[in-house]
Structures are given as structure tokens and as C-alpha cells.
Design an enzyme around this catalytic site. Structure first.
Site, mmCIF file in Angstrom:
data_model
loop_
_atom_site.group_PDB
_atom_site.id
_atom_site.type_symbol
_atom_site.label_atom_id
_atom_site.label_comp_id
_atom_site.label_asym_id
_atom_site.label_seq_id
_atom_site.Cartn_x
_atom_site.Cartn_y
_atom_site.Cartn_z
ATOM 1 N N GLU A 30 -5.911 -2.227 -41.071
ATOM 2 C CA GLU A 30 -4.764 -3.060 -41.008
ATOM 3 C C GLU A 30 -5.289 -4.734 -41.942
ATOM 4 O OE1 GLU A 30 -4.342 -7.108 -39.553
ATOM 5 O OE2 GLU A 30 -5.576 -6.623 -37.423
ATOM 6 N N LYS A 92 1.442 -13.846 -44.797
ATOM 7 C CA LYS A 92 0.808 -13.379 -43.575
ATOM 8 C C LYS A 92 1.823 -12.191 -42.954
ATOM 9 C CE LYS A 92 -0.397 -14.317 -38.231
ATOM 10 N NZ LYS A 92 -0.334 -14.940 -37.323
ATOM 11 N N SER A 146 3.371 -12.738 -29.524
ATOM 12 C CA SER A 146 3.673 -11.799 -30.781
ATOM 13 C C SER A 146 3.806 -10.748 -30.995
ATOM 14 C CB SER A 146 1.870 -11.401 -31.139
ATOM 15 O OG SER A 146 1.765 -10.401 -31.948
ATOM 16 N N ALA A 147 4.470 -10.619 -32.087
ATOM 17 C CA ALA A 147 5.543 -9.172 -32.218
ATOM 18 C C ALA A 147 4.490 -7.949 -32.722
ATOM 19 C CB ALA A 147 6.222 -9.567 -33.789
ATOM 20 N N ASP A 148 3.264 -8.427 -32.407
ATOM 21 C CA ASP A 148 2.456 -6.930 -32.075
ATOM 22 C C ASP A 148 2.990 -6.216 -30.984
ATOM 23 O OD1 ASP A 148 1.038 -7.543 -34.765
ATOM 24 O OD2 ASP A 148 -0.695 -8.023 -32.973
ATOM 25 N N LYS A 165 -8.210 -10.776 -28.109
ATOM 26 C CA LYS A 165 -9.345 -12.405 -27.668
ATOM 27 C C LYS A 165 -8.104 -13.051 -26.787
ATOM 28 C CE LYS A 165 -11.263 -13.623 -32.082
ATOM 29 N NZ LYS A 165 -10.793 -12.737 -32.917
HETATM 30 N N1 PSU Z 1 -6.069 -10.920 -32.954
HETATM 31 C C1 PSU Z 1 -7.620 -11.080 -33.811
HETATM 32 N N2 PSU Z 1 -8.424 -11.169 -35.056
HETATM 33 C C2 PSU Z 1 -7.159 -10.918 -36.331
HETATM 34 C C3 PSU Z 1 -5.715 -11.096 -35.285
HETATM 35 C C4 PSU Z 1 -5.206 -11.364 -34.340
HETATM 36 O O1 PSU Z 1 -8.675 -11.542 -32.988
HETATM 37 O O2 PSU Z 1 -7.225 -11.404 -36.604
HETATM 38 C C5 PSU Z 1 -4.663 -10.927 -36.106
HETATM 39 C C6 PSU Z 1 -3.514 -9.270 -36.510
HETATM 40 O O3 PSU Z 1 -3.581 -8.885 -38.075
HETATM 41 C C7 PSU Z 1 -3.005 -9.493 -35.638
HETATM 42 C C8 PSU Z 1 -1.971 -10.658 -35.781
HETATM 43 O O4 PSU Z 1 -1.895 -8.450 -36.067
HETATM 44 O O5 PSU Z 1 -3.590 -11.731 -36.186
HETATM 45 C C9 PSU Z 1 -1.959 -11.316 -35.193
HETATM 46 O O6 PSU Z 1 -0.475 -12.539 -35.462
HETATM 47 P P1 PSU Z 1 0.463 -13.424 -34.384
HETATM 48 O O7 PSU Z 1 -0.309 -13.808 -33.128
HETATM 49 O O8 PSU Z 1 1.060 -14.432 -34.954
HETATM 50 O O9 PSU Z 1 1.565 -12.226 -34.112
HETATM 51 MN MN MN Z 2 3.136 -15.990 -32.530
#
Ligand code: PSU
Ligand code: MN
Length: 311
Positions: A30, A92, A146-148, A165
Site C-alpha cells: 500500500e 489519502k 475504518s472502511a478497511d 495499533k
Molecule cells: N495503521 C498504521 N499505519 C498506517 C495505517 C494504519 O499503523 O499507515 C494506514 C493504512 O493505510 C490504513 C489506514 O489502511 O491508515 C486506515 O485509515 P482509516 O483509519 O482512516 O481508515
Molecule cells: Mn476513521
């Protein structure tokens, strides 16, 4: 190459197109960790080191990003450097951002969610990253999930990470993964790793001892699964940061984010930067080490999957 609807928007490097055509193992990487996760120049060094790690493991690296509104699968070194230098000035991109970014012809780092979707479209089955996004602490009031997590349930890709984390609420993150139907598989562990720490006290239902077993699980998921599979690989022992040291920093970072009204897609990058500041860079060293280890494991799984497919 696939006949996926996203296909007209993809730019594969010739090397990756050839590898996918011949069944040579490929590992997706990524790029939000490059634009928003690590400071320059460590982001650039890390991205290059991850590609080298994948190659050393016998697979072809495919770093994914949005470049000029196109989905780049494999980045030339100049493009990687441009993104690394842009850092947070680049967008992002989670999955929902992709269509507007295409229209704008913009550059962006892709999150786990967006990278999974693009990898699946390109026909790449394995993707290595550091930590996934998840359910944030306090999500019961902020709704910050997160959308992940939803994407893991949708895109048929095996994702290797070091857990999440503990800026996140790990029990809630595992609950949502369960609800979404995402298989979470320990790579040589029975516990969900907590990124900086190899353990979390949270037991997993499934684990595999090695890459061959991981590849068998992944192949089954690719055949009849509805989405991806999450392999969790604890960071190398030498880089572990004791919970007693990291926890108060995480709590402080989370409290400050709330006090400063940080919201939406800014939350994760903001917390990552604050955490680096509060740990005097130690968290970045751990981050870089576990990223490399996950790239190594991703290559092992991709090689084992290619072997399985050929047999
Ligand atoms: N967690 C980490 N390092 C990162 C990310 C998450 O420890 O770099 C990044 C990854 O690309 C992850 C994104 O997909 O942040 C998630 O962002 P959000 O919480 O806004 O969905
Ligand atoms: Mn978020």
C-alpha cells in the site's frame, strides 16, 4: 489481467503484467504508509526496502497508488519519490475516494481498503501492510470505524499485517471483523498481535504454522470465500515495545486528538504522527521493522500459493 470493471482504470507495469500472466508470485504493497504513515525520508527508504524484501523472497512487488487519476499497480522509482515527498499534501484514498480522485486526475496514497480493491481488480492475491485500520477507541460516540474492515469482507485478497495499533480498540475491532465474516488467521500465533506488541490477550480461533498452510487457507478463501482473509504476523521480538511504555503514550495521543477535534480520515494519520513524537521515534523503528517482516511473509505466502496453483 482480469475482466474486472475497474480494469480500464488500471496501469500495470510490464513486469507485473507479465508476472500475473505467467503465474509468477506478486505481492501488493500500500501507499498510505508512504504519504500519511511515515515521515520523509523514512517513508521512501521503507517503501524501497519493502519492495526489496518482496524480491528477496522470490516475488514481484506491486506498490499501489493513485497517480494522475489512474490506479498504478507498480510504481517507477520517480513516482514513488514524488509521493513520498508530497506526503500529506497528497490525498489519502480509501475505496470511497477512488471515483472522485479519478475525476480530479489526482495523486493519492491508497489505504488498505483501496489497495485491496485495486489488487483484486489486477488479479493479485496477496497484499502486505503494517497495521490495518479498525474500530477507534471511543467509537461508541464517534462511530469511527475504518472502511478497511468492510473492505476485508469484500475484496478477495489475503492481507498480511501485524494486527492493529492499540490507538484502536482491539476487542471491538475483532468483533466487527467477526460480524463482517472476515477470517482472522494467526501466522504462527494463537493471539491477535497488537502491532507494537506480539500479544494482546485476545485469542484467535484460527492459526497456521507456515506459509504453505497459509496458502491453502487463502486458496480456499479465493475459491468460495466472499472476501479476503487477514493473516496476523506478530512483529519481530527485538522490536517489541512493552505495553507499559506505549500505553500511556497512546492514551495521551487519543485524548489530545479528541480535545483538538480531529475527525474523519485525519484521525489515523494524526495519531500516528503524535505517537512518533511521544515515543521519540521508537514507534517508527518498530513500524519499519514489522513492515519488512510482513513483506517477507507476504512473499512466502505468494510463493506457496503459486506452487499450490501450479500443482
Ligand atoms: N495503521 C498504521 N499505519 C498506517 C495505517 C494504519 O499503523 O499507515 C494506514 C493504512 O493505510 C490504513 C489506514 O489502511 O491508515 C486506515 O485509515 P482509516 O483509519 O482512516 O481508515
Ligand atoms: Mn476513521
Amino acid at each position: 489481467m482480469t475482466d474486472h470493471p475497474m480494469q480500464p482504470f488500471l496501469d500495470l507495469t510490464p513486469e507485473i503484467a507479465a508476472a500475473l500472466g505467467k503465474g509468477v508470485p506478486v505481492v501488493a504493497l500500500e501507499s498510505t504508509l508512504v504519504t500519511h504513515g511515515l515521515p520523509f525520508p523514512r517513508n521512501l527508504d521503507t517503501a524501497r526496502a519493502l519492495e526489496a524484501e518482496v524480491r528477496a523472497g522470490g516475488a514481484v512487488p506491486a506498490t499501489i497508488a493513485v497517480l494522475g487519476g489512474r490506479f498504478a499497480v507498480g510504481l517507477a522509482d520517480e513516482a514513488l519519490e514524488r509521493l513520498a515527498r508530497a506526503g500529506r499534501a497528497a490525498a489519502k484514498a480509501s475505496f470511497r475516494d477512488l471515483a472522485p480522485l479519478v475525476a480530479a486526475g489526482a495523486d493519492a496514497g491508497t489505504t488498505v481498503a483501496a489497495t485491496m480493491a485495486i489488487a483484486e481488480a489486477a488479479g493479485i492475491a496477496v497484499f502486505a501492510t503494517g497495521g490495518i485500520g479498525g474500530v477507534h477507541r471511543g467509537a461508541e460516540t464517534t462511530f469511527d470505524v475504518s472502511a478497511d474492515l468492510g473492505e476485508l469482507a469484500r475484496s478477495r485478497v489475503g492481507v498480511v499485517c501485524a494486527g492493529a495499533k492499540s490507538i484502536l480498540d482491539l476487542p471491538k475491532t475483532l468483533e466487527v471483523l467477526e460480524t463482517q465474516g472476515v477470517p482472522v488467521v494467526g501466522y504462527g500465533t494463537r493471539e491477535f498481535p497488537a502491532f507494537h506488541s506480539r500479544t494482546s490477550g485476545l485469542r484467535l480461533d484460527h492459526c497456521v504454522p507456515d506459509a504453505a498452510a497459509a496458502a491453502r487457507a487463502l486458496r480456499a478463501a479465493l475459491v468460495f470465500g466472499r472476501g479476503g482473509i487477514l493473516f496476523v504476523n506478530p512483529l519481530p521480538e527485538a522490536h517489541e515495545i512493552p505495553a507499559a511504555e506505549i500505553e500511556p503514550r497512546l492514551a495521551e495521543a487519543t485524548a489530545r486528538a479528541r480535545a483538538e477535534g480531529v475527525a474523519g480520515k485525519d484521525v489515523t494519520p494524526w495519531l500516528l504522527a503524535k505517537l512518533e513524537e511521544l515515543t521519540a521515534g521508537r514507534s517508527v523503528a518498530a513500524n519499519m521493522a514489522l513492515l519488512r517482516d510482513n513483506a517477507r511473509v507476504g512473499a512466502e505466502i505468494a510463493v506457496a500459493l503459486a506452487r499450490l496453483r501450479a500443482s
